[in-house]
Write a protein that holds these residues in place. Structure first.
Motif, PDB file in Angstrom:
ATOM      1  N   ALA A 267      39.399  32.131  43.773  1.00 48.07           N
ATOM      2  CA  ALA A 267      39.903  31.762  42.456  1.00 48.07           C
ATOM      3  C   ALA A 267      41.421  31.791  42.484  1.00 48.07           C
ATOM      4  O   ALA A 267      42.045  32.485  43.315  1.00 48.07           O
ATOM      5  N   ALA A 268      42.040  31.056  41.576  1.00 41.78           N
ATOM      6  CA  ALA A 268      43.501  30.966  41.567  1.00 41.78           C
ATOM      7  C   ALA A 268      44.141  32.315  41.292  1.00 41.78           C
ATOM      8  O   ALA A 268      45.167  32.666  41.895  1.00 41.78           O
ATOM      9  N   GLN A 269      43.555  33.093  40.394  1.00 41.40           N
ATOM     10  CA  GLN A 269      44.106  34.405  40.067  1.00 41.40           C
ATOM     11  C   GLN A 269      43.375  35.487  40.836  1.00 41.40           C
ATOM     12  O   GLN A 269      42.153  35.570  40.796  1.00 41.40           O
ATOM     13  N   GLN A 270      44.134  36.299  41.543  1.00 41.18           N
ATOM     14  CA  GLN A 270      43.579  37.412  42.288  1.00 41.18           C
ATOM     15  C   GLN A 270      44.191  38.719  41.787  1.00 41.18           C
ATOM     16  O   GLN A 270      45.259  38.728  41.177  1.00 41.18           O
ATOM     17  N   TYR A 271      43.507  39.830  42.065  1.00 43.26           N
ATOM     18  CA  TYR A 271      43.972  41.145  41.634  1.00 43.26           C
ATOM     19  C   TYR A 271      44.389  42.007  42.816  1.00 43.26           C
ATOM     20  O   TYR A 271      44.582  43.205  42.680  1.00 43.26           O
ATOM     21  N   LEU A 272      44.514  41.354  43.959  1.00 44.43           N
ATOM     22  CA  LEU A 272      44.968  42.007  45.183  1.00 44.43           C
ATOM     23  C   LEU A 272      45.872  41.028  45.911  1.00 44.43           C
ATOM     24  O   LEU A 272      45.547  39.849  46.037  1.00 44.43           O
ATOM     25  N   ASP A 273      47.034  41.497  46.344  1.00 47.95           N
ATOM     26  CA  ASP A 273      47.989  40.644  47.053  1.00 47.95           C
ATOM     27  C   ASP A 273      47.509  40.454  48.490  1.00 47.95           C
ATOM     28  O   ASP A 273      47.760  41.285  49.359  1.00 47.95           O
ATOM     29  N   LEU A 274      46.810  39.341  48.725  1.00 46.95           N
ATOM     30  CA  LEU A 274      46.219  39.117  50.043  1.00 46.95           C
ATOM     31  C   LEU A 274      47.265  38.867  51.116  1.00 46.95           C
ATOM     32  O   LEU A 274      46.977  39.018  52.303  1.00 46.95           O
ATOM     33  N   SER A 275      48.471  38.486  50.722  1.00 52.29           N
ATOM     34  CA  SER A 275      49.523  38.254  51.713  1.00 52.29           C
ATOM     35  C   SER A 275      49.953  39.559  52.383  1.00 52.29           C
ATOM     36  O   SER A 275      50.582  39.521  53.444  1.00 52.29           O
ATOM     37  N   ARG A 276      49.590  40.678  51.792  1.00 54.81           N
ATOM     38  CA  ARG A 276      49.994  41.978  52.348  1.00 54.81           C
ATOM     39  C   ARG A 276      48.821  42.717  52.980  1.00 54.81           C
ATOM     40  O   ARG A 276      48.955  43.870  53.375  1.00 54.81           O
ATOM     41  N   ILE A 277      47.657  42.042  53.066  1.00 53.60           N
ATOM     42  CA  ILE A 277      46.478  42.681  53.640  1.00 53.60           C
ATOM     43  C   ILE A 277      46.319  42.235  55.087  1.00 53.60           C
ATOM     44  O   ILE A 277      46.189  41.044  55.375  1.00 53.60           O
ATOM     45  N   PRO A 278      46.341  43.145  56.055  1.00 55.85           N
ATOM     46  CA  PRO A 278      46.200  42.742  57.466  1.00 55.85           C
ATOM     47  C   PRO A 278      44.772  42.360  57.817  1.00 55.85           C
ATOM     48  O   PRO A 278      43.812  42.749  57.145  1.00 55.85           O
ATOM     49  N   LYS A 279      44.645  41.581  58.866  1.00 58.29           N
ATOM     50  CA  LYS A 279      43.318  41.221  59.367  1.00 58.29           C
ATOM     51  C   LYS A 279      42.552  42.483  59.746  1.00 58.29           C
ATOM     52  O   LYS A 279      43.116  43.461  60.229  1.00 58.29           O
ATOM     53  N   GLY A 280      41.257  42.425  59.532  1.00 65.40           N
ATOM     54  CA  GLY A 280      40.415  43.569  59.858  1.00 65.40           C
ATOM     55  C   GLY A 280      40.247  44.556  58.726  1.00 65.40           C
ATOM     56  O   GLY A 280      39.468  45.505  58.848  1.00 65.40           O
ATOM     57  N   THR A 281      40.963  44.358  57.606  1.00 61.84           N
ATOM     58  CA  THR A 281      40.849  45.266  56.468  1.00 61.84           C
ATOM     59  C   THR A 281      39.455  45.193  55.864  1.00 61.84           C
ATOM     60  O   THR A 281      38.865  44.123  55.757  1.00 61.84           O
ATOM     61  N   ARG A 282      38.950  46.334  55.456  1.00 65.18           N
ATOM     62  CA  ARG A 282      37.640  46.381  54.793  1.00 65.18           C
ATOM     63  C   ARG A 282      37.818  45.928  53.342  1.00 65.18           C
ATOM     64  O   ARG A 282      38.631  46.481  52.597  1.00 65.18           O
ATOM     65  N   LEU A 283      37.025  44.938  52.930  1.00 63.63           N
ATOM     66  CA  LEU A 283      37.177  44.340  51.611  1.00 63.63           C
ATOM     67  C   LEU A 283      35.815  44.129  50.943  1.00 63.63           C
ATOM     68  O   LEU A 283      34.777  44.179  51.598  1.00 63.63           O
ATOM     69  N   MET A 284      35.879  43.849  49.644  1.00 62.13           N
ATOM     70  CA  MET A 284      34.725  43.402  48.865  1.00 62.13           C
ATOM     71  C   MET A 284      35.038  42.023  48.321  1.00 62.13           C
ATOM     72  O   MET A 284      36.171  41.751  47.909  1.00 62.13           O
ATOM     73  N   VAL A 285      34.052  41.138  48.317  1.00 63.20           N
ATOM     74  CA  VAL A 285      34.217  39.817  47.719  1.00 63.20           C
ATOM     75  C   VAL A 285      33.160  39.642  46.642  1.00 63.20           C
ATOM     76  O   VAL A 285      32.009  40.042  46.818  1.00 63.20           O
ATOM     77  N   ARG A 286      33.575  39.107  45.517  1.00 64.36           N
ATOM     78  CA  ARG A 286      32.606  38.775  44.469  1.00 64.36           C
ATOM     79  C   ARG A 286      32.875  37.352  43.987  1.00 64.36           C
ATOM     80  O   ARG A 286      34.022  36.916  43.898  1.00 64.36           O
TER      81      ARG A 286
END
Length: 350
Positions: A267-286
């Motif tokens: 979605a266009a609006q996110q609540y986490l700055d993905l540009s600062r998340i390194p590869k391999g980070t544990r995440l949740m997607v909904r």
């Protein structure tokens, strides 16, 4: 207070193999409409509610509020339409009962009251979000992004029962193991039952985030040329099923870890700055479960949101129970009266 909301952690382990989709999603696709009850009105008069709404200058109460707002944030992406229950990681339930609860403060009842307030108002109260934003730099366990998501309006998924492992299990039961009489329609029925659902999948690892330009629509004869859709951010993630040989020593084992690939069009609006998340980070997607292939080894979600998915087994210290005991608002006024607690040497505590 509804007893259903006391079930903070639910499991699908008892579901029969022949469970129907209604077991996961309930009888309808509309979220329950909660009505304010006496329990909720007592919560509005409690000292804890006032501290949530106005903030606090008491360091001990700030730690208590931070811990409770941490738990509320962790429930946010998994609030669902099926019923009034909510999900909380079992390790956080343990922290709720051992770190945030005292003989004079039943933290689980207050967390239930917080979730009910969100469900009744259909959003997180703005004053609570302001308190969380103020405490965020001090209480590092608070996920302010999840609370911001909740403050902008309740957006429940269809059911937190439908986890990725459960979805794959249902495919195995309903499609791969379908009898000859049902095999022809099994795949079609599975798609009708589970696609186009709002879902949330956790314990994923980030592979990468890219920006893709959708294909320009073909020009139709006699129609004006359409503009190309805007670029779309796409997150690619992996989920690894549990290793069946974990804990076993077998030098001849040829087990190769399976990878389940998830493509999430964001979605266009996110609540986490993905540009600062390194590869391999544990995440949740909904997001909306759009398609799958190869027996649910590949999935696509659309209008997806990405959230942090912390591994609480690596440490779940939210607050020192001694701080809770010294917070003036940590009393059971929610239950109608604060019982007298024995102090040192059996003397009443004032």
């Amino acid at each position: 207070m509804r007893s259903a909301l006391l079930a903070l952690v639910l499991s699908l382990s008892s579901l029969p193999a022949a469970a129907q989709p209604e077991v996961f999603f309930g009888p309808n696709r509309e979220a329950p409409n909660l009505k304010e009850e006496d329990f909720d009105r007592r919560f509005l008069r409690s000292g804890f509610y006032q501290a949530l709404s106005r903030g606090t200058n008491d360091a001990n109460c700030a730690r208590l509020l931070g811990g409770m707002l941490t738990l509320l944030g962790e429930t946010a992406p998994l609030l669902h339409k099926r019923d009034e229950n909510f999900y909380l990681d079992p390790l956080l339930v343990q922290a709720l009962n051992t770190q945030l609860s005292t003989p004079r403060f039943q933290a689980n009842a207050y967390l239930v009251a917080m979730v009910r307030r969100v469900l009744i108002d259909r959003k997180l109260p703005e004053s609570w979000f302001q308190t969380a934003s103020t405490l965020g730099p001090l209480v590092l366990t608070i996920d302010v992004g999840k609370l911001r998501f909740l403050a902008e309006g309740l957006q429940p998924i269809d059911s937190f029962f439908l986890t990725l492992p459960t979805l794959r299990e249902r495919y195995d039961i309903e499609v791969r193991r379908a009898t000859a009489t049902a095999a022809r329609s099994a795949e079609k029925m599975f798609r009708e039952n589970y696609l186009d659902r709002q879902v949330a999948f956790g314990d994923l690892r980030l592979v990468d985030v890219t920006v893709e330009q959708p294909k320009k629509p073909k020009k139709r004869k006699g129609q004006p040329e359409e503009e190309a859709p805007p670029p779309t951010a796409v997150a690619r993630l992996l989920w690894y099923p549990p290793d069946p040989n974990a804990g076993k020593i077998d030098p001849f084992s040829k087990y190769k870890p399976l990878e389940v690939r998830i493509t999430a069009k964001l979605a266009a609006q996110q609540y986490l700055d993905l540009s600062r998340i390194p590869k391999g980070t544990r995440l949740m997607v909904r997001g909306r479960f759009w398609s799958f292939a190869k027996g649910v080894d590949e999935l696509e979600l659309r209008d997806a949101l990405i959230f942090q998915d912390r591994d609480w087994s690596q440490g779940n210290l939210l607050v020192d129970p001694a701080s809770v005991a010294q917070c003036p608002v940590a009393i059971n006024d929610l239950m109608g009266a604060a019982p007298t607690q024995a102090g040192a040497f059996g003397q009443p505590r004032r």
